[in-house]
Write an enzyme that holds these catalytic residues in place. Structure first.
Site, PDB file in Angstrom:
ATOM      1  CD1 TRP A  58      -0.411  -1.623   2.839  1.00 25.62           C
ATOM      2  CD2 TRP A  58       0.745   0.213   3.241  1.00 25.62           C
ATOM      3  NE1 TRP A  58       0.390  -1.765   4.095  1.00 25.62           N
ATOM      4  CE2 TRP A  58       1.110  -0.769   4.296  1.00 25.62           C
ATOM      5  CE3 TRP A  58       1.606   1.490   3.231  1.00 25.62           C
ATOM      6  CZ2 TRP A  58       1.983  -0.134   5.253  1.00 25.62           C
ATOM      7  CZ3 TRP A  58       2.141   1.771   4.238  1.00 25.62           C
ATOM      8  CH2 TRP A  58       2.458   0.752   5.243  1.00 25.62           C
ATOM      9  CD  GLU A  66      10.502  -3.006   6.294  1.00 23.98           C
ATOM     10  OE1 GLU A  66       9.646  -4.197   6.256  1.00 23.98           O
ATOM     11  OE2 GLU A  66      10.606  -2.438   5.207  1.00 23.98           O
ATOM     12  CB  SER A  99       6.098  -8.014   5.118  1.00 23.38           C
ATOM     13  OG  SER A  99       5.213  -8.951   5.087  1.00 23.38           O
ATOM     14  CE  LYS A 140      -3.813  -9.255  -1.570  1.00 18.62           C
ATOM     15  NZ  LYS A 140      -4.702  -7.991  -1.409  1.00 18.62           N
ATOM     16  CB  CYS A 150      10.668  -1.371   0.758  1.00 20.89           C
ATOM     17  SG  CYS A 150      11.028  -0.678  -0.907  1.00 20.89           S
TER      18      CYS A 150
END
Ligand code: NAD
Length: 524
Positions: free
Chosen positions: A194, A427, A272, A218, A329
């Site tokens: 997202w 993270e 992730s 997706k 990221c």
């Protein structure tokens, strides 16, 4: 990037946290003000249907509300697909692939459609930018000047490249001809996060479609809206029926069904590390489909003690972590700084962090918007709290006082953190920077490389030799030297270790979506 920083004006400096020229779309300016964007937002009519050869409700009739994280209000109720819908989308994609209208079309014909789609994205730039801003809390300044124009540019780049990638004629004896072609692989499932909803989708779709595959997208649960609009635009651009499907829904339902589906040939995943592992398992349990993983990171910005312009470095370090509220990221969430410049740099970085304007993502003055959801805010807040306990000194953090929703967080800078501490190894995917002071270059490299991730790294130095030597030693898919999170469609993006493998962007991305086929003709 640094040349365009106006150091006399902190706010302008922070506008630069859009990381020019890293995303390759510098020079775009957003002329609208808050009132303009708010008025436009009021008129937005999100598409809420899944897309399986056209707009369809979920077979079950189920829907899921998608919220605006800046207000907590429901933006739309979106079709909540399940395994049955996935099966229909994959069947449509498979039929389209086997039919060959796209897969075997002349490269120029595919290019023309992708160019038209790029044009339609630009024609609908403000709508798409608003959809990502409203749905994911992203700054409108970023979505309208980076994400959406960047998506169009990426489509154009692949449209241009697809008829310039040649096959091979292998060396053989005179009685034989061995031709090696790249062929599309079939049905590609693209499962995306997202944080850059439209851009992440385009990173996958553009090379996969350019190569002739069908794609089932997706989108993430928190940000389905731009993907649904994209499907409509793709149809308008002339993409044949079934070549692109979009199935919004829960990861463990829709994502899993795609991962396990025997008719899916490739999964290209960004998200992730934990979910990346699952996709490897799904492939092993099903048809051994190819799985490409772009996963998490815990990247370091390494600052050597020969840097002279500490203001510029501080801008870069702050931009490296606080852009998109840390939900990047490749965010450089650890500052590894040599002692000689540590105090002076830390003071500047803390100052920038504590004066960031956190606010409404539709305001051009906002430097940091909300995080994507209450759920993500709770996760980040818990890490901010435990991280503060692991630090000798903590600045900022917590929910912005007086904020409209609990998703508006304050940037946090944690000093005196052991590089092995949980907060320095996890993270966060939020606006948290840990700071690690080191004495030597060797120590800096060891700390920077000392996590299971290896996605990106920053390096700040005035020494040309040191730039080359140290960047070679940093384990990362991209090392940005004296700039922030450099990336372009022309350069590969991805990591090593638990940051995944395979590369998005560049011609290398085509490798993921094509198979090499040898046709050996014995004519002697
Ligand atoms: P996530 O792994 O939870 O979700 C990513 C996607 O996977 C979503 O579409 C989700 O619905 C789906 N998913 C979730 N659980 C699933 C399951 N059990 N089976 C199948 N699919 C499932 O990640 P996120 O929270 O949406 O995104 C944040 C993560 O993405 C961070 O770790 C970040 O580093 C990473 N990310 C990586 C890159 C990169 O290029 N390396 C880029 C952006 C984000």
């Amino acid at each position: 990037m640094q040349g365009s920083i106006d150091s006399s004006d902190a706010r302008r400096r922070f506008l630069l946290f859009d990381r020019e020229p890293g995303r390759g779309h510098s020079g775009r300016v957003n002329h609208r003000d808050f009132d303009d964007w708010t008025a436009l937002a009021d008129k937005i009519q999100p598409r809420t249907h899944a897309w399986i050869s056209g707009p369809v409700a979920a077979r079950s009739g189920a829907t899921r509300p998608t919220l605006n994280p800046a207000t907590g209000e429901v933006l739309a109720d979106v079709a909540e697909c399940d395994e049955g819908d996935v099966h229909l989308a994959v069947a449509a994609a498979r039929m389209a692939f086997e039919g060959g209208a796209w897969a075997t079309a002349a490269p120029r014909a595919r290019a023309a459609v992708l160019h038209r789609l790029a044009q339609l994205i630009e024609d609908n730039l403000e709508e798409l930018a608003l959809l990502d801003s409203l749905d994911a809390g992203k700054r409108i300044v970023d979505t309208s000047t980076i994400d959406v124009p960047g998506s169009a540019a990426i489509l154009r780049w692949y449209a241009e490249s697809l008829d310039k990638v040649y096959g091979e004629v292998a060396p053989t004896g005179a009685a034989d001809l061995a031709v090696v072609r790249r062929e599309p692989l079939g049905v590609v499932a693209a499962v995306v996060p997202w944080n850059y909803p439209l851009e992440m989708a385009i990173w996958k779709l553009a090379p996969a479609l350019a190569a002739g595959n069908s794609v089932v997208l997706k989108p993430a649960e928190d940000s389905p809206l731009s993907g649904l609009r994209l499907a409509e635009l793709a149809e308008e651009a002339g993409l044949p029926d079934g070549v692109l499907g979009v199935v919004p829904g829960a990861g463990p339902v829709v994502g899993r069904a795609l991962g396990l589906h025997p008719q899916v040939d490739v999964v290209t995943f960004t998200g992730s590390t934990a979910t990346g592992r699952l996709f490897q398992q799904y492939a092993g349990q099903s048809n051994l489909k190819q799985v490409w993983i772009e996963a998490g990171g815990k990247s370091a910005a390494v600052v050597l003690d020969d840097v002279s312009d500490l203001d510029t470095v501080a801008d870069g370090v702050a931009a490296g972590i606080f852009t998109n509220a840390g939900q990047v990221c490749s965010a450089t969430s650890r500052l590894v700084v040599q002692r000689g410049v540590a105090d002076a740099l830390i003071e500047r970085v803390v100052d920038r962090a504590m004066t960031i304007e956190v606010g409404d993502p539709l305001s051009p003055d906002t430097q940091m918007g909300p995080v994507v959801s209450e759920r993500q805010a709770s996760r980040v807040l818990a890490l901010m709290e435990s991280g503060a306990r692991e630090a000798s000194e903590a600045h900022g953090g917590g929910v912005l006082s007086g904020a409209r929703a609990g998703t508006f967080l304050r940037p946090q800078v944690l000093l005196g953190v052991d590089p092995r501490a949980t907060i320095a190894q996890t993270e966060v995917f939020g606006p948290v920077l840990t700071v690690h002071v080191v004495d030597t270059v060797d120590e800096a490299v060891a700390v920077a490389n000392g996590t299971p991730y290896a996605l990106a790294a920053g390096l700040w130095t005035d020494g040309l030799g040191r730039a080359h030597q140290v960047s070679r030693r940093l384990r990362a898919g991209t090392v940005s030297v004296n700039c922030v999170d450099a990336l372009d469609v022309a350069t590969p993006f991805g990591g090593f270790g638990q940051s995944g493998y395979g590369r998005d962007l560049s011609l290398h991305a085509l490798d993921k979506f094509t198979g090499l086929k040898t046709t050996w003709i014995h004519h002697g």
